[in-house]
Design an enzyme around this catalytic site. Structure first.
Site, short mmCIF file in Angstrom:
data_model
loop_
_atom_site.label_atom_id
_atom_site.label_comp_id
_atom_site.label_asym_id
_atom_site.label_seq_id
_atom_site.Cartn_x
_atom_site.Cartn_y
_atom_site.Cartn_z
N MET A 1 0.83 -1.20 0.00
CA MET A 1 0.00 0.00 0.00
C MET A 1 0.87 1.26 0.00
SD MET A 1 -3.38 -0.97 2.16
CE MET A 1 -2.70 -0.69 3.78
N GLY A 2 2.17 1.08 -0.30
CA GLY A 2 3.03 2.25 -0.44
C GLY A 2 3.49 2.85 0.88
N LEU B 1 6.65 3.48 1.42
CA LEU B 1 7.58 2.37 1.54
C LEU B 1 8.60 2.56 2.65
CD1 LEU B 1 8.31 1.68 -2.23
CD2 LEU B 1 6.61 0.58 -0.75
N GLU C 1 11.85 -0.01 4.84
CA GLU C 1 12.79 -1.10 4.62
C GLU C 1 12.10 -2.49 4.65
OE1 GLU C 1 15.81 -0.71 3.55
OE2 GLU C 1 16.46 -2.81 3.72
N HIS D 1 9.20 -3.26 3.33
CA HIS D 1 8.75 -3.51 1.95
C HIS D 1 9.93 -3.83 1.04
CE1 HIS D 1 5.53 -0.45 3.28
NE2 HIS D 1 4.81 -1.53 2.99
N GLN E 1 -10.56 -2.95 1.75
CA GLN E 1 -10.12 -3.59 2.99
C GLN E 1 -10.17 -2.66 4.20
OE1 GLN E 1 -6.15 -4.37 1.24
NE2 GLN E 1 -5.31 -3.84 3.23
N ASP F 1 2.32 -9.18 8.87
CA ASP F 1 0.86 -9.34 8.79
C ASP F 1 0.58 -10.84 8.70
OD1 ASP F 1 -0.15 -6.42 8.38
OD2 ASP F 1 1.65 -6.63 7.17
N VAL G 1 10.75 -6.99 9.58
CA VAL G 1 11.87 -6.06 9.73
C VAL G 1 11.53 -5.08 10.85
CG1 VAL G 1 13.29 -4.32 8.58
CG2 VAL G 1 12.46 -6.31 7.30
N SER H 1 6.35 -0.13 10.06
CA SER H 1 4.99 -0.07 9.53
C SER H 1 4.78 1.34 8.98
CB SER H 1 3.99 -0.34 10.66
OG SER H 1 2.68 0.08 10.27
P1 AMP Z 1 1.45 -2.85 3.48
O1 AMP Z 1 1.99 -1.80 2.56
O2 AMP Z 1 1.47 -2.46 4.92
O3 AMP Z 1 0.14 -3.42 3.02
O4 AMP Z 1 2.48 -4.06 3.41
C1 AMP Z 1 2.84 -4.63 2.18
C2 AMP Z 1 3.64 -5.88 2.43
O5 AMP Z 1 4.79 -5.55 3.22
C3 AMP Z 1 2.87 -6.93 3.24
O6 AMP Z 1 3.19 -8.23 2.75
C4 AMP Z 1 3.39 -6.72 4.64
O7 AMP Z 1 3.29 -7.86 5.45
C5 AMP Z 1 4.83 -6.36 4.36
N1 AMP Z 1 5.41 -5.65 5.49
C6 AMP Z 1 4.93 -4.54 6.11
N2 AMP Z 1 5.71 -4.20 7.16
C7 AMP Z 1 6.70 -5.13 7.21
C8 AMP Z 1 7.82 -5.34 8.08
N3 AMP Z 1 8.07 -4.54 9.11
N4 AMP Z 1 8.61 -6.39 7.84
C9 AMP Z 1 8.36 -7.23 6.79
N5 AMP Z 1 7.34 -7.09 5.95
C10 AMP Z 1 6.52 -6.05 6.14
#
Ligand code: AMP
Length: 289
Positions: free
Chosen positions: A30-31, A33, A35, A37, A61, A150, A176, A185
Site C-alpha cells: 500500500m506504499g 515504503l 525497509e 517492503h 479492505q 501481517d 523487519v 509499519s
Molecule cells: P502494506 O503496505 O502495509 O500493506 O504491506 C505490504 C507488504 O509488506 C505486506 O506483505 C506486509 O506484510 C509487508 N510488510 C509490512 N511491514 C513489514 C515489516 N516490518 N517487515 C516485513 N514485511 C513487512
C-alpha cells in the site's frame, strides 16, 4: 523502472516478460515504503528475473471510520525507493481502474479470518483477498512475497492460493524491525512524541512470552497473561494477545511453531506485531530506520 498505471498495461507487460521466459516476482504493497517492503523486493529478486511491485491503498479492505483517506501516501518518494531497489515494474492503479464498479463477487476468506484482525476489522480480509486475487490475475507472477508482520494475512493468502489453485508460490519474509524492536509499519508515521516509545510495548510483550516459553512454560494461559502484563503499559490500550497455530486456531500446548500475535492502540494508532516462538523476535531483521 516501468511505471504501469492501468490493469491492461500491467498484464501486457507481464505477459511480454513471461513470453521471453522470465520469472516474475511480485510484491504487493500500500506504499509509503519502508525497509520492510524493500526487503520483500530483495527476496523477490533472488527468486525471479523481473520484480513487480504494486502500490494500491485498497478501499475494499478499510472499514467505515478507518484510515483509508488519511493513510500515509508519498508516491514520488516511493517511486524513487522502488527504482533504487531494482523494481522493474511499478504498478500504480487508481481506485477507478481497480474497481470500475463496486465488485459484487468477492473472495470469502472463511474461518481463518474469523478471529483477531478479522474480528477487529469486519470485512477486512474479504477486501484483502479480493484485491490480492485481482492483482495476481493482472500480474500473473511465478512467486509473490508477503511479510510475516501481517501474519494472519500471509496465512490467508497462502491458503487462498492452495484452496483455489492459483498457480504461484507464496514466500513469507521475516519481520523487519528497528534496532529497539519496533516493527516497521507505514502507520508508525502516525506516532508522535511519547507514543513512539510506548509502541515498544508490543515487541516487549512478544519477547516476554518468548522468554517465559524458553523458560519451560508451555501452557498458553500463563504465557498470554505474562504478555498482557507487559502490553498493558502507559499509553497503550491492548486489543488482543493470542497464541495460535498456522490456521489461526488457539493452541492448547505451545511449541516452536506457535505464533504469538498482538494488537494494541497507541494513542489513535492501531498497531500489530507477532513472533513465531521457535524463531524468536531476535531472529527478525533489524535495521536503523
Ligand atoms: P502494506 O503496505 O502495509 O500493506 O504491506 C505490504 C507488504 O509488506 C505486506 O506483505 C506486509 O506484510 C509487508 N510488510 C509490512 N511491514 C513489514 C515489516 N516490518 N517487515 C516485513 N514485511 C513487512
Amino acid at each position: 523502472m516501468h511505471l504501469l498505471a492501468d490493469p491492461t498495461q500491467m498484464r501486457a507487460w507481464s505477459r511480454a516478460e513471461r513470453a521471453r521466459g522470465r520469472r516474475i516476482g511480485f510484491v504487493p504493497t500500500m506504499g509509503f515504503l519502508h525497509e520492510g517492503h524493500l526487503r520483500l523486493v530483495d527476496r523477490a529478486r533472488e527468486r525471479a528475473d523481473r520484480v513487480v511491485m504494486s502500490i494500491f491503498v485498497n478501499p475494499l479492505q478499510f472499514g467505515a471510520g478507518e484510515d483509508w483517506a488519511t493513510y500515509p501516501r508519498d508516491v514520488e518518494r516511493d517511486k524513487q525507493l522502488a527504482s533504487e531497489r531494482g523494481v522493474d515494474g511499478l504498478f500504480l492503479p487508481d481506485a477507478k481502474a481497480m474497481y470500475p464498479a463496486d465488485p459484487l463477487v468477492r473472495v470469502h476468506p472463511g474461518p481463518m479470518a474469523d478471529g483477531l484482525e478479522g474480528a477487529a476489522r469486519p470485512g477486512h480480509f474479504a477486501g484483502v483477498l479480493t484485491v490480492v486475487a485481482k492483482l495476481f490475475h493482472l500480474v500473473e507472477p511465478d512467486i509473490a512475497v508477503f511479510g510475516r508482520k501481517d501474519f494472519q494475512q500471509a496465512m490467508l493468502v497462502r491458503r487462498m492460493v492452495d484452496d483455489l489453485n492459483f498457480g504461484l508460490e507464496i514466500d513469507i519474509a521475516p519481520t523487519v524491525r528497528e534496532l529497539d524492536g519496533l516493527a516497521l509499519s507505514s502507520r508508525n508515521a502516525y506516532l508522535h512524541g511519547d507514543e513512539r516509545r510506548a509502541a515498544l510495548a508490543l515487541s516487549r510483550a512478544l519477547r516476554a512470552v518468548e522468554q517465559a516459553w524458553r523458560g519451560g512454560e508451555a501452557d498458553p494461559g500463563p504465557l498470554a497473561r505474562r504478555g498482557l502484563d507487559v502490553l498493558r503499559a502507559p499509553g497503550v490500550a491492548p486489543e488482543y494477545l493470542a497464541l495460535v497455530d498456522e490456521q489461526m486456531r488457539p493452541v492448547v500446548r505451545v511449541d516452536a511453531r506457535t505464533v504469538v500475535l498482538v494488537a494494541a492502540k497507541v494513542g489513535k494508532t492501531r498497531l500489530i506485531d507477532n513472533v513465531v516462538l521457535g524463531e524468536g523476535v531476535a531472529s527478525d531483521t533489524s535495521v536503523r530506520a
